[in-house]
Motif scaffolding. Sequence first.
Motif, mmCIF file in Angstrom:
data_model
loop_
_atom_site.group_PDB
_atom_site.id
_atom_site.type_symbol
_atom_site.label_atom_id
_atom_site.label_comp_id
_atom_site.label_asym_id
_atom_site.label_seq_id
_atom_site.Cartn_x
_atom_site.Cartn_y
_atom_site.Cartn_z
ATOM 1 N N ALA A 97 44.642 52.024 60.890
ATOM 2 C CA ALA A 97 44.100 50.666 60.855
ATOM 3 C C ALA A 97 43.183 50.473 59.650
ATOM 4 O O ALA A 97 43.215 49.429 58.991
ATOM 5 N N VAL A 98 42.366 51.491 59.331
ATOM 6 C CA VAL A 98 41.504 51.424 58.148
ATOM 7 C C VAL A 98 42.359 51.303 56.890
ATOM 8 O O VAL A 98 42.054 50.525 55.978
ATOM 9 N N GLY A 99 43.468 52.047 56.840
ATOM 10 C CA GLY A 99 44.373 51.968 55.699
ATOM 11 C C GLY A 99 44.935 50.576 55.485
ATOM 12 O O GLY A 99 45.218 50.180 54.356
ATOM 13 N N GLY A 100 45.077 49.819 56.564
ATOM 14 C CA GLY A 100 45.624 48.473 56.476
ATOM 15 C C GLY A 100 44.637 47.412 56.044
ATOM 16 O O GLY A 100 45.029 46.250 55.830
ATOM 17 N N VAL A 101 43.333 47.780 55.881
ATOM 18 C CA VAL A 101 42.328 46.768 55.507
ATOM 19 C C VAL A 101 41.436 47.195 54.338
ATOM 20 O O VAL A 101 40.682 46.372 53.812
ATOM 21 N N PHE A 102 41.503 48.466 53.922
ATOM 22 C CA PHE A 102 40.550 48.956 52.918
ATOM 23 C C PHE A 102 41.179 48.933 51.524
ATOM 24 O O PHE A 102 42.062 49.715 51.210
ATOM 25 N N SER A 103 40.706 48.020 50.682
ATOM 26 C CA SER A 103 41.270 47.823 49.335
ATOM 27 C C SER A 103 40.670 48.766 48.306
ATOM 28 O O SER A 103 39.509 49.165 48.410
ATOM 29 N N ASN A 104 41.467 49.073 47.294
ATOM 30 C CA ASN A 104 40.990 49.860 46.157
ATOM 31 C C ASN A 104 40.310 48.918 45.154
ATOM 32 O O ASN A 104 40.802 48.667 44.060
ATOM 33 N N MET A 105 39.149 48.376 45.574
ATOM 34 C CA MET A 105 38.448 47.387 44.758
ATOM 35 C C MET A 105 37.799 47.982 43.517
ATOM 36 O O MET A 105 37.543 47.270 42.554
ATOM 37 N N VAL A 106 37.532 49.287 43.546
ATOM 38 C CA VAL A 106 36.777 49.887 42.457
ATOM 39 C C VAL A 106 37.699 50.404 41.355
ATOM 40 O O VAL A 106 37.714 49.906 40.233
ATOM 41 N N MET A 107 38.539 51.397 41.673
ATOM 42 C CA MET A 107 39.305 52.069 40.633
ATOM 43 C C MET A 107 40.391 51.175 40.027
ATOM 44 O O MET A 107 40.757 51.332 38.863
ATOM 45 N N ILE A 108 40.929 50.254 40.814
ATOM 46 C CA ILE A 108 41.936 49.319 40.291
ATOM 47 C C ILE A 108 41.364 47.910 40.159
ATOM 48 O O ILE A 108 41.556 47.238 39.153
ATOM 49 N N GLY A 109 40.640 47.466 41.175
ATOM 50 C CA GLY A 109 40.197 46.078 41.251
ATOM 51 C C GLY A 109 39.304 45.623 40.111
ATOM 52 O O GLY A 109 39.507 44.539 39.555
ATOM 53 N N ILE A 110 38.321 46.429 39.751
ATOM 54 C CA ILE A 110 37.356 46.003 38.735
ATOM 55 C C ILE A 110 38.042 45.749 37.397
ATOM 56 O O ILE A 110 37.851 44.710 36.760
ATOM 57 N N THR A 111 38.864 46.701 36.963
ATOM 58 C CA THR A 111 39.557 46.543 35.683
ATOM 59 C C THR A 111 40.532 45.379 35.722
ATOM 60 O O THR A 111 40.600 44.565 34.781
ATOM 61 N N LEU A 112 41.307 45.275 36.811
ATOM 62 C CA LEU A 112 42.307 44.213 36.921
ATOM 63 C C LEU A 112 41.662 42.835 36.927
ATOM 64 O O LEU A 112 42.102 41.926 36.204
ATOM 65 N N VAL A 113 40.619 42.652 37.712
ATOM 66 C CA VAL A 113 39.973 41.341 37.818
ATOM 67 C C VAL A 113 39.340 40.936 36.500
ATOM 68 O O VAL A 113 39.435 39.773 36.077
ATOM 69 N N GLU A 114 38.729 41.878 35.802
ATOM 70 C CA GLU A 114 38.124 41.537 34.502
ATOM 71 C C GLU A 114 39.198 41.165 33.487
ATOM 72 O O GLU A 114 39.043 40.206 32.722
ATOM 73 N N LEU A 115 40.309 41.907 33.470
ATOM 74 C CA LEU A 115 41.393 41.598 32.548
ATOM 75 C C LEU A 115 42.014 40.230 32.839
ATOM 76 O O LEU A 115 42.316 39.455 31.935
ATOM 77 N N ALA A 116 42.185 39.939 34.141
ATOM 78 C CA ALA A 116 42.899 38.717 34.527
ATOM 79 C C ALA A 116 42.016 37.481 34.486
ATOM 80 O O ALA A 116 42.469 36.400 34.107
ATOM 81 N N TYR A 117 40.736 37.630 34.877
ATOM 82 C CA TYR A 117 39.908 36.441 35.102
ATOM 83 C C TYR A 117 38.574 36.457 34.350
ATOM 84 O O TYR A 117 37.818 35.498 34.454
ATOM 85 N N GLY A 118 38.277 37.535 33.633
ATOM 86 C CA GLY A 118 37.061 37.566 32.837
ATOM 87 C C GLY A 118 35.845 38.077 33.594
ATOM 88 O O GLY A 118 35.882 38.318 34.804
ATOM 89 N N LYS A 119 34.746 38.232 32.852
ATOM 90 C CA LYS A 119 33.527 38.806 33.432
ATOM 91 C C LYS A 119 32.931 37.934 34.527
ATOM 92 O O LYS A 119 32.284 38.435 35.437
ATOM 93 N N ALA A 120 33.118 36.615 34.453
ATOM 94 C CA ALA A 120 32.567 35.729 35.485
ATOM 95 C C ALA A 120 33.138 36.071 36.855
ATOM 96 O O ALA A 120 32.440 35.984 37.880
ATOM 97 N N ALA A 121 34.393 36.501 36.889
ATOM 98 C CA ALA A 121 35.037 36.841 38.160
ATOM 99 C C ALA A 121 34.470 38.117 38.751
ATOM 100 O O ALA A 121 34.534 38.331 39.973
ATOM 101 N N LEU A 122 33.904 38.980 37.899
ATOM 102 C CA LEU A 122 33.357 40.239 38.398
ATOM 103 C C LEU A 122 32.191 40.019 39.346
ATOM 104 O O LEU A 122 31.942 40.836 40.232
ATOM 105 N N VAL A 123 31.466 38.922 39.180
ATOM 106 C CA VAL A 123 30.319 38.666 40.066
ATOM 107 C C VAL A 123 30.794 38.505 41.503
ATOM 108 O O VAL A 123 30.232 39.093 42.435
ATOM 109 N N THR A 124 31.855 37.721 41.702
ATOM 110 C CA THR A 124 32.411 37.560 43.048
ATOM 111 C C THR A 124 32.958 38.882 43.569
ATOM 112 O O THR A 124 32.705 39.266 44.724
ATOM 113 N N LEU A 125 33.703 39.603 42.718
ATOM 114 C CA LEU A 125 34.273 40.873 43.164
ATOM 115 C C LEU A 125 33.183 41.872 43.529
ATOM 116 O O LEU A 125 33.246 42.526 44.578
ATOM 117 N N LEU A 126 32.160 41.997 42.690
ATOM 118 C CA LEU A 126 31.109 42.975 42.957
ATOM 119 C C LEU A 126 30.241 42.575 44.139
ATOM 120 O O LEU A 126 29.631 43.430 44.779
#
Length: 318
Positions: A97-126
């Motif tokens: 169940a944890v596997g079905g809800v726990f995202s890889n926000m750090v190792m993949i998410g941070i780089t992807l969100v900054e590349l796709a949406y810029g530094k402003a998007a990092l505030v929401t993600l972080l």
Amino acid sequence: MNITAHPVVASLTPVFLLIGLGYLAGRLQWIREGAVKDLSNLVFLLLIPALLFRTMSAVNVQALDLRPLAAYFPVALGLLGASIAWRGFNRGSVVMAVGGVFSNMVMIGITLVELAYGKAALVTLLTLVSVHALILLTVSSVVLELVVAREARAGGERVPHVLETAWAAFKGALIHPIPLPIISGLLFAQTGWTLPTVVDKPLQLLGSAFGPIALVLVGVTLARTPLGGHLRQALWITASKNLLLPLLVGLAAWTLGITGLPLTVMVVAAALPMGANVFLFAQRYEVAQELTTAAMGLSTVLALFTLSLVMLVMSYLN
């Protein structure tokens, strides 16, 4: 429209290319198993704290929008509870169940969100990252300890009080190289000071190294991930993580009036593949370790398609 110029393709391509290069390095034994732990320590104990502290050190707490927290985590916890109820109250059920809800926000998410949406998007993600592990890992730890306690009582053993278990889980999730630099950076920002160049520049260099090293490390881990024998269950976990969670998070955010970039970041964060912390749970409680590893690998591989789909849908909705 030139598909190669689409911002979704432009942001996803370098992410999955770096993961692919890491996979190649792992298969060819350029990065051996003994070095993976050292690289993980480098990423989590040095590179990511530098990135998180520097990013949040310029954020005014009054400008933070906390509605994403109110939309994201009730949905994640609700799906966690529903998944446990569906599979039954046991160790394997909780880990899946944890596997079905726990995202890889750090190792993949941070780089992807900054590349796709810029530094402003990092505030929401972080903002999500700051309590992601704290909430989900604490709740999951307590539930797992309750399962272990029930098993121990059935065997006539003495078990610690549930409040003692909850406090230990909360403390372990808080004193961690992810929440601490975020909180420290926010506290520093409220002083009105700015980081001196002699401090800011090294933090910037360390933070810029985080993305490529972390993504290559994901690929190296995938190269050592067996999928055989667990495909069906791994697909169920992947469907929950990559598709169901972002759908539910998007609906919850929409009902709270969240739109634009924050909505997109929330849905993309929910659509990220399964995080590695789930395997640590499986390892600690000695259950479903091979299944968890397979699900993490499958979730990451299929994210090339599911995440692309989610990001394309969000690009047309906003």
